[in-house]
Write an enzyme that holds these catalytic residues in place. Sequence first.
Site, PDB file in Angstrom:
ATOM      1  N   THR A 128       0.821  -1.203   0.000  1.00 30.39           N
ATOM      2  CA  THR A 128       0.000   0.000   0.000  1.00 30.39           C
ATOM      3  C   THR A 128       0.859   1.259   0.000  1.00 30.39           C
ATOM      4  OG1 THR A 128      -1.852  -1.113   1.093  1.00 30.39           O
ATOM      5  CG2 THR A 128      -1.769   1.284   1.263  1.00 30.39           C
ATOM      6  N   SER A 185       4.942  -6.766  -1.948  1.00 31.92           N
ATOM      7  CA  SER A 185       4.800  -6.873  -0.496  1.00 31.92           C
ATOM      8  C   SER A 185       5.291  -8.235  -0.023  1.00 31.92           C
ATOM      9  CB  SER A 185       3.332  -6.694  -0.097  1.00 31.92           C
ATOM     10  OG  SER A 185       3.184  -6.652   1.298  1.00 31.92           O
ATOM     11  N   ALA A 186       5.941  -8.254   1.146  1.00 38.22           N
ATOM     12  CA  ALA A 186       6.548  -9.490   1.638  1.00 38.22           C
ATOM     13  C   ALA A 186       5.521 -10.501   2.149  1.00 38.22           C
ATOM     14  CB  ALA A 186       7.542  -9.168   2.759  1.00 38.22           C
ATOM     15  N   HIS A 187       4.461 -10.022   2.785  1.00 33.10           N
ATOM     16  CA  HIS A 187       3.572 -10.963   3.486  1.00 33.10           C
ATOM     17  C   HIS A 187       2.751 -11.822   2.536  1.00 33.10           C
ATOM     18  CE1 HIS A 187      -0.565  -9.181   3.179  1.00 33.10           C
ATOM     19  NE2 HIS A 187       0.127  -8.104   2.862  1.00 33.10           N
ATOM     20  N   CYS A 227      -9.489  -5.947   1.517  1.00 35.50           N
ATOM     21  CA  CYS A 227      -9.397  -4.767   2.371  1.00 35.50           C
ATOM     22  C   CYS A 227     -10.752  -4.216   2.754  1.00 35.50           C
ATOM     23  CB  CYS A 227      -8.550  -3.694   1.691  1.00 35.50           C
ATOM     24  SG  CYS A 227      -6.822  -4.183   1.528  1.00 35.50           S
TER      25      CYS A 227
END
Length: 392
Positions: free
Chosen positions: A79, A211-213, A338
Amino acid sequence: MTEDTTSKRYYLDHASTSPLRPEAVTALESWATSGPFGDPSRVHYNGFEVRAKIETAREAVASLTGVKSRQVVFTSGGTEAISQATFGALAKNPGGSVVAAGVEHSAVRHAAINFGELFNSRLVEAIVDDKGRIEPESIKDAIEMETKSGRSVALVNCQWANHEVGTLQDIEAIASICNSHQVPLHVDAVSAIGHVPIDLKEAGIDALSISAHKIGGPPGVGALILGRSSRYPPLIRGGDQERARRAGMENVPGIISFGAVAQVLSSPGWIEAQSQQSRRQTEEIISSLTSDESVIFYGDRKNRVPHIACFGIEGVEAEPILLGLDKFGISCHSGSACSSEALEPSPVLNAMGVEPDHSLRFSVGWSTTDEDIKVLLDKFPVVLKRLRELVS
């Protein structure tokens, strides 16, 4: 519906977030017990030691995306990376329009709208079809329409893969259009990274968010990958971290852990092997569930990321199915990730022109087992039959 409980969980929601990979856990544990500790901006041994770890992680993320390490800007996640790309493009071209389709993630569209108010910009919609494919010609038409009306285009947004139905976009065609019109292109690759090969070096993209997650790394860390000639004013200011492109002390443990995962994913053949397994598992889900004529597959079955499968269920709303599966220990998802707190109708499916209230998404990942798939395929008809009996 009869109350069923289980102590075992079957996690099929990797597209929302993926459990920490063992390599990520090892990296976090090593840092927590042995360090290194220190401010990487400081000119002393501890600072140098931490800086070396960050740069090793940066090299791994760069390798995963086909760029030089200096093109990697660490952020707090996808984000923030998206917001940085949007803010930077509009700061360089105030009043310029932003082009984005209705299937883009809410982070993309909200950034365009919110920063648009700050920079007197407007959001121009690109056209999508009923499979969630952004039509490249609509990007060209939007750019030319804005130009004829006397407005420039500050940024075009195009996701690499859709986060809800998995459809892969024609990045090559859209990048060619943007390059020929000298318009910056930002690609949200959060749902694609680690599932399909990505090489920014050859793609003609100005900025890419990851994004890592989503790939088994820790939450709270991501990256904005910049094209070789891309220069954007920073969104977060107050220090010279990240080569003065993102202020604030770096999330050292998160970055180290992210780097450990990126290194694994960059190993020769790893993405291809994982993709093959994921596609086999999701194809099994698709074939089984759509044997019921009331279950409709959403998206492009051929051109999709391998780990996502989305369905519409005729005659039954998604929420009771979601809760029914949860009682059997199965975790899946309905609607946009989201906005799930409100279980709102999916804006992605709305944009595609298909039924937005009855969608379910199953997504697999590195920890998904064949048992997870079997339990879903066993229990889904049970849940659906019970619910149909209740409404009949």
